[in-house]
Design a protein around this motif. Sequence first.
Motif, short mmCIF file in Angstrom:
data_model
loop_
_atom_site.label_atom_id
_atom_site.label_comp_id
_atom_site.label_asym_id
_atom_site.label_seq_id
_atom_site.Cartn_x
_atom_site.Cartn_y
_atom_site.Cartn_z
N SER A 145 35.25 -18.32 -44.52
CA SER A 145 36.46 -17.73 -45.11
C SER A 145 36.13 -16.85 -46.32
CB SER A 145 37.43 -18.84 -45.51
OG SER A 145 36.85 -19.72 -46.46
N THR A 146 35.13 -17.24 -47.10
CA THR A 146 34.76 -16.42 -48.26
C THR A 146 34.30 -15.04 -47.82
OG1 THR A 146 34.12 -18.37 -49.54
CG2 THR A 146 33.20 -16.25 -50.25
N VAL A 163 45.83 -4.81 -46.66
CA VAL A 163 46.04 -4.99 -45.22
C VAL A 163 45.47 -6.36 -44.82
CG1 VAL A 163 45.88 -3.89 -42.96
CG2 VAL A 163 45.56 -2.51 -45.02
N PRO A 164 46.10 -7.45 -45.23
CA PRO A 164 45.53 -8.77 -44.95
C PRO A 164 45.41 -9.09 -43.46
CG PRO A 164 47.79 -8.97 -45.77
CD PRO A 164 47.37 -7.55 -45.97
N SER A 165 46.26 -8.45 -42.64
CA SER A 165 46.24 -8.76 -41.21
C SER A 165 45.10 -8.05 -40.46
CB SER A 165 47.58 -8.37 -40.56
OG SER A 165 47.89 -7.01 -40.81
N MET A 166 44.23 -7.32 -41.18
CA MET A 166 43.12 -6.65 -40.50
C MET A 166 41.99 -7.62 -40.16
SD MET A 166 40.41 -6.67 -42.85
CE MET A 166 39.35 -5.63 -41.90
N ILE A 167 42.03 -8.83 -40.71
CA ILE A 167 40.99 -9.82 -40.45
C ILE A 167 41.60 -11.21 -40.60
CG2 ILE A 167 40.13 -10.14 -42.82
CD1 ILE A 167 37.27 -9.79 -41.62
N THR A 168 41.11 -12.18 -39.87
CA THR A 168 41.64 -13.54 -39.96
C THR A 168 40.53 -14.51 -40.35
OG1 THR A 168 41.29 -13.94 -37.60
CG2 THR A 168 43.44 -13.06 -38.26
N LYS A 170 40.66 -15.94 -43.35
CA LYS A 170 40.53 -15.72 -44.78
C LYS A 170 40.85 -17.01 -45.55
CE LYS A 170 43.73 -12.57 -44.67
NZ LYS A 170 44.04 -12.60 -43.23
N PRO A 171 40.47 -17.09 -46.83
CA PRO A 171 40.93 -18.20 -47.67
C PRO A 171 42.46 -18.20 -47.73
CG PRO A 171 39.15 -17.00 -48.76
CD PRO A 171 39.56 -16.18 -47.56
N VAL A 172 43.03 -19.39 -47.84
CA VAL A 172 44.49 -19.51 -47.85
C VAL A 172 45.11 -18.68 -48.97
CG1 VAL A 172 46.42 -21.11 -48.22
CG2 VAL A 172 44.51 -21.77 -46.73
N HIS A 173 44.49 -18.65 -50.14
CA HIS A 173 45.05 -17.90 -51.27
C HIS A 173 44.93 -16.39 -51.10
CE1 HIS A 173 45.90 -21.52 -53.49
NE2 HIS A 173 44.63 -21.90 -53.46
N LEU A 174 44.19 -15.96 -50.09
CA LEU A 174 44.09 -14.53 -49.80
C LEU A 174 44.79 -14.17 -48.50
CD1 LEU A 174 40.38 -13.78 -50.87
CD2 LEU A 174 42.49 -13.32 -52.14
N GLY A 175 45.74 -15.00 -48.10
CA GLY A 175 46.52 -14.69 -46.90
C GLY A 175 46.07 -15.42 -45.66
N ARG A 180 43.52 -23.26 -40.38
CA ARG A 180 42.58 -22.39 -39.66
C ARG A 180 41.18 -22.99 -39.60
NH1 ARG A 180 39.28 -20.61 -37.18
NH2 ARG A 180 38.73 -18.48 -36.62
N GLU A 181 40.73 -23.65 -40.67
CA GLU A 181 39.35 -24.14 -40.72
C GLU A 181 39.07 -25.17 -39.64
OE1 GLU A 181 36.22 -26.16 -43.90
OE2 GLU A 181 38.15 -25.41 -44.60
N SER A 182 40.05 -26.01 -39.35
CA SER A 182 39.85 -27.06 -38.35
C SER A 182 40.39 -26.69 -36.98
CB SER A 182 40.54 -28.35 -38.81
OG SER A 182 41.95 -28.16 -38.95
#
Length: 424
Positions: A145-146, A163-168, A170-175, A180-182
């Motif tokens: 995520s980092t 454009v946060p939706s250009m990648i998934t 991500k850390p929760v605080h960055l959108g 997601r991690e699990s």
Amino acid sequence: MFELAKQRLEPVFKYINVDEEVIDRLSVAKRSIIASIPVRMDNGELKIFTGYRVQYDDTRGPTKGGIRYHPRVNLDEVTSLSFWMTVKCAVAGLPFGGAKGGVMVNPKDLSKLELERLSRGYIRAFADVIGESRDIPAPDVYTNSTIMGWMADEYSVISRRQVPSMITGKPVHLGGSEGRESATGQGALFSLNEYARRKGYKASDITVAVQGFGNVGYHFARLAKKSGYRVVAVSDSRGAIYSSSGLNVEDVYQFKQQENELASVYCDGTVCNMLDYESLTNEELLLLDVDVLVLGALENQITQLNADEIKAKTILEIANGPVTPQADEILEANGVDVIPDVLANSGGVVVSYFEWVQNRSGLYWEEKEVHTKLKKIMSKESNIVYDLALSHNCSLRTAAYIHGIERLAGAIDERGNRKYFKSI
């Protein structure tokens, strides 16, 4: 490797009739890009790394797929993975095509600052061909995520907008999305639960061995134990541990994080007491007599060389391509069910889809809601695949590919084919 991947299509066309154009379209990648990524190292040296991005098919929507950092990354591997992502997104019913990316590098050799420079360099190299409505990357082997957060930030600098939706991933605080991690491990467990339910198995009666104790393998093992399964063995790149009475998964993971080694332990806070266990090689773990063998490492772990020695009754693929087509034939002949990667590990891309939707809408869900939505999709698609396997009397893998290819064929045909234009 790509030729092996395409062999998965051959049995499918015995059961469904698709237009030749569908076969032609799915036999080649739409776009393959190789880029040089210059990185200034901490000692002042300039190193050039090779990066890849393959966008295999976008008939059903923008392409989707992870970015991996590994010394053995190459175009053939990335193409194979993008092909599997194409099928996987179709099996899960997502409005995505398939893609994959990677950099030929051992990330363990880089400092954190060098890793950030490389990650930002990757985005600069591929910024023109990715984006929220074109190709959406995500984490994969040795990325996290980092790294996704760095990449999202670099893309926003280039595009001069957020454009946060250009990648998934991500850390929760960055959108990023809760859960997601699990997600990959949780989705695989939902798929296994449906399989066990249909077979009439109780979780408490099922023994599980997990090859690969990284993020995905750990979360699967943790959640499986919590659900009542008996996790008796886990492994990392250096070896495996086994205990017939079962492992305390969270304690084993905590000990590994602290001591950088696997051992069967019971932990009370930060104090861990050693329990009896047996040390195994990774190869020996594959041959354990367990009910479910979970493959969560890399590709081609079970081949024609060791397939006949597999004692597990069921194999769950949470890595991509861990069983070769030749091994599949042997396992099927021996009565071993393989819950395939394109179904079992799709939980990651499903929750990546949820993240993409949340980023685009600006509405965010709690983890419980994410898991409820994930369970609904995984249970539905798993049962469709299991029903297809019964109705066609075929393997679960072939059934999953039938399900995915039918959706892909429908989308390709709806845009017109030779039969349509010939009849005009």
